[in-house]
Motif scaffolding. Structure first.
Motif, PDB file in Angstrom:
ATOM      1  N   ILE B  87     -16.701   8.042   8.938  1.00  0.00           N
ATOM      2  CA  ILE B  87     -17.872   6.836   8.934  1.00  0.00           C
ATOM      3  C   ILE B  87     -17.591   6.016  10.145  1.00  0.00           C
ATOM      4  O   ILE B  87     -16.401   5.927  10.739  1.00  0.00           O
ATOM      5  CB  ILE B  87     -17.803   6.116   7.621  1.00  0.00           C
ATOM      6  CG1 ILE B  87     -16.368   5.719   7.462  1.00  0.00           C
ATOM      7  CG2 ILE B  87     -18.178   6.713   6.422  1.00  0.00           C
ATOM      8  CD1 ILE B  87     -16.190   4.940   6.518  1.00  0.00           C
ATOM      9  N   THR B  88     -18.709   5.460  10.540  1.00  0.00           N
ATOM     10  CA  THR B  88     -18.691   4.747  11.717  1.00  0.00           C
ATOM     11  C   THR B  88     -18.499   3.144  11.252  1.00  0.00           C
ATOM     12  O   THR B  88     -18.811   2.440  10.231  1.00  0.00           O
ATOM     13  CB  THR B  88     -19.993   4.557  12.541  1.00  0.00           C
ATOM     14  OG1 THR B  88     -20.283   5.870  13.021  1.00  0.00           O
ATOM     15  CG2 THR B  88     -19.740   3.665  13.867  1.00  0.00           C
ATOM     16  N   LEU B  89     -17.424   2.552  11.888  1.00  0.00           N
ATOM     17  CA  LEU B  89     -16.860   1.371  11.067  1.00  0.00           C
ATOM     18  C   LEU B  89     -17.374   0.058  11.937  1.00  0.00           C
ATOM     19  O   LEU B  89     -17.549   0.176  13.240  1.00  0.00           O
ATOM     20  CB  LEU B  89     -15.266   1.334  11.118  1.00  0.00           C
ATOM     21  CG  LEU B  89     -14.575   2.164  10.152  1.00  0.00           C
ATOM     22  CD1 LEU B  89     -13.143   2.150  10.489  1.00  0.00           C
ATOM     23  CD2 LEU B  89     -15.102   1.872   8.719  1.00  0.00           C
ATOM     24  N   GLY B  90     -17.783  -0.924  11.492  1.00  0.00           N
ATOM     25  CA  GLY B  90     -18.123  -2.118  12.266  1.00  0.00           C
ATOM     26  C   GLY B  90     -16.771  -2.884  12.506  1.00  0.00           C
ATOM     27  O   GLY B  90     -16.798  -3.866  13.364  1.00  0.00           O
ATOM     28  N   GLY B  91     -15.670  -2.527  12.057  1.00  0.00           N
ATOM     29  CA  GLY B  91     -14.140  -3.125  12.436  1.00  0.00           C
ATOM     30  C   GLY B  91     -13.389  -2.659  11.316  1.00  0.00           C
ATOM     31  O   GLY B  91     -13.397  -2.298  10.397  1.00  0.00           O
ATOM     32  N   HIS B  92     -11.962  -3.052  12.080  1.00  0.00           N
ATOM     33  CA  HIS B  92     -10.938  -2.605  11.130  1.00  0.00           C
ATOM     34  C   HIS B  92      -9.850  -3.683  11.359  1.00  0.00           C
ATOM     35  O   HIS B  92      -9.718  -4.325  12.445  1.00  0.00           O
ATOM     36  CB  HIS B  92     -10.356  -1.241  11.422  1.00  0.00           C
ATOM     37  CG  HIS B  92      -9.631  -1.132  12.652  1.00  0.00           C
ATOM     38  ND1 HIS B  92      -9.921  -0.610  13.838  1.00  0.00           N
ATOM     39  CD2 HIS B  92      -8.188  -1.557  12.806  1.00  0.00           C
ATOM     40  CE1 HIS B  92      -8.935  -0.680  14.704  1.00  0.00           C
ATOM     41  NE2 HIS B  92      -7.934  -1.206  14.068  1.00  0.00           N
ATOM     42  N   ILE B  93      -8.900  -3.720  10.482  1.00  0.00           N
ATOM     43  CA  ILE B  93      -7.828  -4.510  10.540  1.00  0.00           C
ATOM     44  C   ILE B  93      -6.623  -3.790   9.878  1.00  0.00           C
ATOM     45  O   ILE B  93      -6.773  -3.344   8.836  1.00  0.00           O
ATOM     46  CB  ILE B  93      -7.844  -5.724   9.460  1.00  0.00           C
ATOM     47  CG1 ILE B  93      -8.825  -6.801  10.050  1.00  0.00           C
ATOM     48  CG2 ILE B  93      -6.615  -6.694   9.640  1.00  0.00           C
ATOM     49  CD1 ILE B  93      -9.434  -7.817   9.142  1.00  0.00           C
ATOM     50  N   HIS B  94      -5.668  -3.749  10.665  1.00  0.00           N
ATOM     51  CA  HIS B  94      -4.254  -2.975   9.890  1.00  0.00           C
ATOM     52  C   HIS B  94      -3.141  -4.097  10.127  1.00  0.00           C
ATOM     53  O   HIS B  94      -2.840  -4.769  10.942  1.00  0.00           O
ATOM     54  CB  HIS B  94      -3.960  -1.745  11.202  1.00  0.00           C
ATOM     55  CG  HIS B  94      -4.745  -0.777  10.911  1.00  0.00           C
ATOM     56  ND1 HIS B  94      -4.800   0.383  12.063  1.00  0.00           N
ATOM     57  CD2 HIS B  94      -6.040  -0.310  10.338  1.00  0.00           C
ATOM     58  CE1 HIS B  94      -5.771   1.156  11.691  1.00  0.00           C
ATOM     59  NE2 HIS B  94      -6.515   0.686  10.775  1.00  0.00           N
ATOM     60  N   THR B  95      -2.596  -3.874   8.980  1.00  0.00           N
ATOM     61  CA  THR B  95      -1.387  -4.771   8.739  1.00  0.00           C
ATOM     62  C   THR B  95      -0.099  -4.021   8.325  1.00  0.00           C
ATOM     63  O   THR B  95      -0.413  -2.988   7.649  1.00  0.00           O
ATOM     64  CB  THR B  95      -1.384  -5.994   7.606  1.00  0.00           C
ATOM     65  OG1 THR B  95      -1.621  -5.397   6.328  1.00  0.00           O
ATOM     66  CG2 THR B  95      -2.911  -6.751   7.778  1.00  0.00           C
ATOM     67  N   VAL B  96       1.067  -4.407   8.777  1.00  0.00           N
ATOM     68  CA  VAL B  96       2.110  -3.865   8.250  1.00  0.00           C
ATOM     69  C   VAL B  96       3.055  -4.821   7.753  1.00  0.00           C
ATOM     70  O   VAL B  96       3.455  -6.118   8.636  1.00  0.00           O
ATOM     71  CB  VAL B  96       2.935  -2.966   9.498  1.00  0.00           C
ATOM     72  CG1 VAL B  96       4.212  -2.470   8.903  1.00  0.00           C
ATOM     73  CG2 VAL B  96       1.925  -1.971   9.914  1.00  0.00           C
ATOM     74  N   ASP B  97       3.478  -4.958   6.497  1.00  0.00           N
ATOM     75  CA  ASP B  97       4.420  -5.916   5.881  1.00  0.00           C
ATOM     76  C   ASP B  97       3.821  -7.266   5.919  1.00  0.00           C
ATOM     77  O   ASP B  97       4.525  -8.401   6.202  1.00  0.00           O
ATOM     78  CB  ASP B  97       5.761  -5.920   6.415  1.00  0.00           C
ATOM     79  CG  ASP B  97       6.426  -4.461   6.387  1.00  0.00           C
ATOM     80  OD1 ASP B  97       6.214  -3.761   5.578  1.00  0.00           O
ATOM     81  OD2 ASP B  97       7.440  -4.233   7.218  1.00  0.00           O
ATOM     82  N   GLY B  98       2.504  -7.336   5.887  1.00  0.00           N
ATOM     83  CA  GLY B  98       1.904  -8.576   5.846  1.00  0.00           C
ATOM     84  C   GLY B  98       1.875  -9.143   7.221  1.00  0.00           C
ATOM     85  O   GLY B  98       1.629 -10.472   7.224  1.00  0.00           O
TER      86      GLY B  98
END
Lengths: 106, 438
Positions: B87-98
């Motif tokens: 799917i084509t995303l409008g944006g993303h956020i990746h977090t690791v351990d908060g």
């Protein structure tokens, strides 16, 4: 998860008759001292997960404090409603003044 | 604890080190200190509390986990998201351990005033909005000790803001990862102004499949008048993670919320999911998918609270359980006195794949209005052995037959999910977990 006997308590830490909740292998169990023998069952009433360790000991039966289901501490068998399924019983041995428990992970 | 510490334990010294690592306005720090004080004064929920009677947290030891103050530079390579394929995303956020390690948003969305990013990164820019909304719109910091802990130590998290009348057509994606022994206290705040629309896909994962850790999270969804939100939440932590969450949505007049909540991971989960229908004509559909195995324990407590008239709510939760796993579903439809012409429905179906699995299902109604239609239902049962036999007669192995039946059981929910990638990911994740029916 270990299936070997593990040290639980010293014999003189638990009166006869008496019960004690202990943690072994990230599992909460009730150790029971009655008529000179030690037994161990899960700290779980199979009716609604009540804590058997907070219940009253009557002879060899432990009574769930929530709804009164009784379990035979020697076998884990449910003796009265509302529980109909056995709670898990674990093997116990006493050696040189100490009590050891082998978790039944079947 | 010194400035060089990269982790903080959950004690006074650790909390001070955590605060020192933050670059936040004084009002936010003051709120954290107040919540920490409440946390320190409170006890963990006990087995005599109705909500916790069937959920045993006596083995939970907070001191085994820590806050990570010095995050890694990128998402661990072992972690692969499930919901964002094809799917084509409008944006993303990746977090690791908060801690946020990556965040993007399409330029055309930014130009329309859409905000999507880490709460940490946006605190300075949106301080006024956070001061009035964060942990106040749809979150009760005093609900219990977990809520107080979350309010004092939240970090990372996500903020999505869609201005009035703006339609975000491409889904936005959030991946929250946890490394062994760490804590994630991520918070999600979504604000859709009147007439706006958006789709947010959020999922969790652990670096190791059998990894441990703590998630103590919060979700606030504020859906304005006539706005429409599709929110998907997939909990896929490692098998030793403790998961505690308070998730709440507030819907305005004629607002729409489709909320898909799937849980396949964690050692123990206790989730409170509330939808408040605060404006007339609001509509919500909640789809819950739970699959448990081993000795997992998932406890979901849902509330569909009809505060206004002419609202519609439809909650459907389905659970399949194998091995010695245990689910608790406790649902409530609450209808206030003025919420006439309410149409509320809740249902929970449980498929037991083992003689040792257990499903507690407790639907409930509290209705103060006198012109409503509210119905609920619950089913629990094992797989019909004849179905297995029927499928095996036609060449399927026992395992294939089990998968077929489990997939069919969930099909009713999959049919309600309008995002193909989500439907496919959930079906695949569940099918992979199904073993032979015992």
């Amino acid at each position: 998860m270990s299936t070997e006997f593990q040290h639980a308590i010293a014999v003189n830490e638990l009166a006869d008759p008496g019960t004690m909740m202990i943690e072994i292998d990230e599992r909460l169990v009730v150790l029971v001292h009655v008529e000179g023998e030690f037994f161990c069952i899960d700290d779980v009433c199979t009716h609604d997960n009540g804590p058997l360790s907070e219940g009253e000991l009557q002879g060899c039966q432990l009574i769930c404090p929530r709804h009164g289901a009784k379990f035979d501490v020697r076998t884990g068998q449910a003796m009265t409603f509302p529980a109909i399924l056995a709670t898990t019983a674990h093997e116990v041995k006493v050696d040189d003044g100490n009590v050891y428990v082998k978790i039944n992970d079947e | 604890m010194t400035d060089t510490m990269t982790i903080a334990e959950f004690n006074d010294a650790g909390f001070d080190a955590f605060l020192a690592s933050r670059h936040e306005p004084e009002w936010m720090l003051a709120e954290r200190r107040q919540a920490w004080s409440q946390f320190s004064d409170m006890q963990w929920p006990g087995r005599r509390d109705e909500e916790w009677m069937r959920t045993d947290i006596r083995l939970f030891k907070l001191q085994q986990y820590h806050l990570v103050l010095d995050p890694p530079d990128a998402m661990p390579s072992e972690i692969t998201p499930l919901l964002d394929s094809d799917i084509t995303l409008g944006g993303h956020i990746h977090t690791v351990d908060g801690n946020c390690v990556s965040s993007t948003i399409a330029d055309h969305l930014t130009q329309q005033g859409v905000v999507f990013g880490s709460l940490d990164d946006l605190t300075a820019e949106h301080a006024d909005r956070f001061q009035t909304m964060l942990l106040k719109s749809a979150y009760n910091s005093q609900a219990d000790r977990f809520a107080a802990l979350h309010s004092s130590c939240w970090s990372g998290g996500q903020f999505l803001f869609v201005p009035r009348g703006v339609h975000v057509t491409e889904p936005l994606h959030v991946l929250s990862a946890l490394t062994d022994g760490a804590a994630d206290l991520g918070h999600t705040l979504v604000v859709l102004e009147d007439g706006a629309s958006a789709t947010l896909l959020a999922e969790t994962a652990s670096e190791q499949e059998d990894g441990g850790g703590l998630h103590c999270g919060g979700v606030e969804l504020v859906v304005g008048d006539g706005a429409s939100l599709r929110y998907v939440n997939l909990q896929n932590w490692g098998s030793k993670v403790w998961h505690f969450a308070q998730q709440k949505a507030v819907l305005g007049r004629d607002a729409n919320l489709q909320w898909t909540s799937a849980a396949i991971g964690s050692r123990l989960a206790k989730v409170n999911q509330h939808v408040i229908l605060a404006g007339e004509g609001a509509n919500t559909q909640v789809n819950g998918v739970l699959f448990t195995q081993g000795s997992q324990h998932l406890s979901y407590h849902t509330l569909q609270h009809h505060q206004a008239a002419h609202c519609h709510s439809d909650f459907l939760y389905k659970s399949a359980l194998q091995d010695k796993s245990h689910t608790v579903w406790r649902g409530m439809i609450r209808v206030d006195k003025g919420a006439q012409r309410t149409d509320g429905y809740q249902r929970n179906d449980n498929l037991l794949l083992s003689h040792h699995a257990r499903a507690d299902s407790i639907p409930g109604l509290e209705i103060l209005a006198d012109d409503v239609r509210c119905t609920h239902g619950s089913t629990s049962g094992m797989v019909d052995e004849e179905l297995i036999y029927y499928a095996m007669c036609r060449g399927f192995t026992r395992k294939e037959a089990s998968r077929l039946i489990v997939t069919g059981f969930f099909q009713q929910i999959f049919d309600r999910i309008t995002i193909d990638s989500v439907r496919d990911a959930l079906a695949l994740a569940i099918a992979r977990r199904v073993r032979d029916y015992e």
